[in-house]
Design a protein around this motif. Structure first.
Motif, mmCIF file in Angstrom:
data_model
loop_
_atom_site.group_PDB
_atom_site.id
_atom_site.type_symbol
_atom_site.label_atom_id
_atom_site.label_comp_id
_atom_site.label_asym_id
_atom_site.label_seq_id
_atom_site.Cartn_x
_atom_site.Cartn_y
_atom_site.Cartn_z
ATOM 1 N N ARG A 314 0.569 -1.173 0.428
ATOM 2 C CA ARG A 314 0.626 -0.319 0.188
ATOM 3 C C ARG A 314 0.727 1.077 -0.058
ATOM 4 O O ARG A 314 0.980 1.946 -0.850
ATOM 5 N N PHE A 315 1.772 1.445 0.394
ATOM 6 C CA PHE A 315 3.089 2.420 0.434
ATOM 7 C C PHE A 315 3.983 2.804 -0.563
ATOM 8 O O PHE A 315 3.625 3.693 -1.279
ATOM 9 N N LEU A 316 4.273 1.621 -1.331
ATOM 10 C CA LEU A 316 4.411 1.726 -2.477
ATOM 11 C C LEU A 316 3.347 2.416 -3.830
ATOM 12 O O LEU A 316 3.917 3.254 -4.635
ATOM 13 N N LEU A 317 2.067 2.013 -3.364
ATOM 14 C CA LEU A 317 0.961 2.490 -4.353
ATOM 15 C C LEU A 317 0.967 3.541 -3.601
ATOM 16 O O LEU A 317 0.372 4.559 -5.098
ATOM 17 N N SER A 318 1.196 3.932 -2.676
ATOM 18 C CA SER A 318 0.544 5.474 -2.492
ATOM 19 C C SER A 318 1.316 6.758 -3.348
ATOM 20 O O SER A 318 1.811 7.389 -2.897
ATOM 21 N N ARG A 319 2.984 5.763 -3.822
ATOM 22 C CA ARG A 319 3.806 6.831 -4.510
ATOM 23 C C ARG A 319 3.885 6.759 -6.059
ATOM 24 O O ARG A 319 4.827 7.768 -6.409
ATOM 25 N N ARG A 320 2.785 7.418 -5.882
ATOM 26 C CA ARG A 320 2.658 6.884 -7.936
ATOM 27 C C ARG A 320 3.237 8.193 -8.359
ATOM 28 O O ARG A 320 2.459 8.722 -7.693
ATOM 29 N N GLY A 321 4.030 8.608 -9.375
ATOM 30 C CA GLY A 321 4.675 9.370 -9.565
ATOM 31 C C GLY A 321 5.003 10.219 -8.991
ATOM 32 O O GLY A 321 6.014 11.238 -9.036
ATOM 33 N N HIS A 322 5.773 9.739 -7.415
ATOM 34 C CA HIS A 322 6.584 9.986 -6.626
ATOM 35 C C HIS A 322 7.914 10.137 -6.441
ATOM 36 O O HIS A 322 8.173 9.612 -5.200
ATOM 37 N N LEU A 323 7.924 8.463 -6.775
ATOM 38 C CA LEU A 323 8.933 7.195 -6.017
ATOM 39 C C LEU A 323 10.306 7.845 -6.640
ATOM 40 O O LEU A 323 11.024 7.530 -5.647
ATOM 41 N N LEU A 324 10.364 8.286 -7.598
ATOM 42 C CA LEU A 324 11.899 8.714 -7.890
ATOM 43 C C LEU A 324 12.437 10.473 -7.114
ATOM 44 O O LEU A 324 11.637 11.265 -7.628
ATOM 45 N N PRO A 325 13.485 10.866 -6.910
ATOM 46 C CA PRO A 325 13.745 12.117 -6.540
ATOM 47 C C PRO A 325 14.028 12.582 -7.628
ATOM 48 O O PRO A 325 14.167 12.365 -9.276
ATOM 49 N N ASP A 326 13.600 13.900 -7.694
ATOM 50 C CA ASP A 326 12.936 15.016 -8.505
ATOM 51 C C ASP A 326 14.416 15.551 -9.201
ATOM 52 O O ASP A 326 15.801 14.986 -8.733
#
Length: 326
Positions: A314-326
């Protein structure tokens, strides 16, 4: 009647041979004996069937029959009967040593699997790409452990195909990989996209550029990851789209090794951004074809999640679009 169950002497003398299959497989006798081992150990400890039955909270008749069947299946006497008590025969003492060791191992394994599924302190077996190990994964785990400080991780760092095989074998619960797999036995979700750059030596003819078309590197020598790596597959595909087949000078296993070889002048490379800028290279945005790779999370279809795995998923899926550093 209390004490040891009465056994017909003739029946005792005419014990049957172990009821194994014609092949005599060890697996067969293990399946026959396993349910009776705890009963045997309990009686051996107390040297009294009635007392052992009371301690184990089973009917005395059940315990007595189990011991007789155990001796029949082994074809040896494990106990000598003395009125209401029993004592181990030499064969029984030999057998008890291994039985106690086996039961202790089963107990240890049971405690371990119970601990692994504990919602607060269970374990997540998590795989990820080499290129995500220096920054992305440590940051993910740090953020997750803010709310789940006692959850434990078993981490595997590998290339995509190897991780998918370990996922299928059950060694991993989840993995971050690229490309995102599409297979009927797996479930995969896209989490983010990572732009790839053309990395060239800082004295290269293109080094002063900010942007470049990949076709402009058609005559260059490339350093790449080995076949089987997702990034290698993407590199080959992008070069094909740009109208050329790359000439390979070196095939490696680590993106940062390739970046170092680019700095040494061995070739150019298509790589994701580094965690820390590396001297000696210039990193160029590729304008055509669009150079990017999708990052996703995968797990086995139809396999129930333990509470800690479900929480981390659930935590990983909540990071969709924000997984990787800018």
């Amino acid at each position: 009647m209390h004490g040891i169950a009465i056994i017909d002497p003739m029946e005792h003398e005419q014990r049957s041979q172990p009821r194994l299959s014609p092949s005599g497989d060890t697996e067969d006798i293990a399946a026959i004996l396993a349910p009776r081992l705890a009963y045997f150990a309990g009686v051996a400890r107390t040297e009294h069937v009635t007392r052992a039955a009371q301690e184990m909270q089973v009917p005395q008749s059940t315990l007595s029959r189990a011991l007789v069947r155990l001796e029949q299946d082994l074809g040896v006497d494990l106990f000598a009967r003395h009125g209401r008590t029993v004592s181990l025969t030499p064969a029984g003492r030999t057998f008890l040593t291994s039985v106690e060791r086996a039961l202790a191992e089963v107990e240890r394994a049971a405690e371990e699997v119970r601990a692994d599924v504990d919602p607060a302190s269970g374990k997540v077996a998590f795989g990820f790409l080499h290129t995500m190990g220096s920054e992305t994964v440590p940051e993910l785990i740090r953020a997750f452990r803010v709310d789940h400080p006692r959850v434990r991780f078993s981490l595997v760092q590998n290339y995509g195909e190897a991780m998918i095989e370990r996922l299928r074998s059950g060694e991993l619960d989840l993995c971050l990989t690229s490309p995102v797999p599409d297979a009927p036995d797996l479930v995969a979700r896209r989490l983010d996209e990572q732009r790839l750059r053309l990395v060239v030596p800082d004295d290269h003819r293109l080094a002063s550029r900010k942007r470049v078309r990949l076709a402009e590197a058609a005559d260059e020598t490339f350093v790449t990851l080995e076949p089987g790596y997702g990034l290698r597959r993407i590199t080959d595909d992008l070069c094909r789209q740009a109208g050329f087949r790359p000439r390979i000078a070196f095939e490696g296993e680590e993106a940062e090794t390739l970046r170092g070889l680019v700095a040494a002048g061995l070739g150019v490379a298509l790589l994701p951004p580094p965690a820390v800028p590396r001297p000696g290279v210039a990193e160029l945005t590729v304008t055509a074809p669009r150079a990017a790779r999708e990052i996703g999370v995968a797990w086995r279809a139809g396999i129930p999640d333990t509470p800690p795995v479900a929480a981390f998923k659930r935590f990983l899926l909540s990071r969709r679009g924000h997984l990787l550093p800018d």
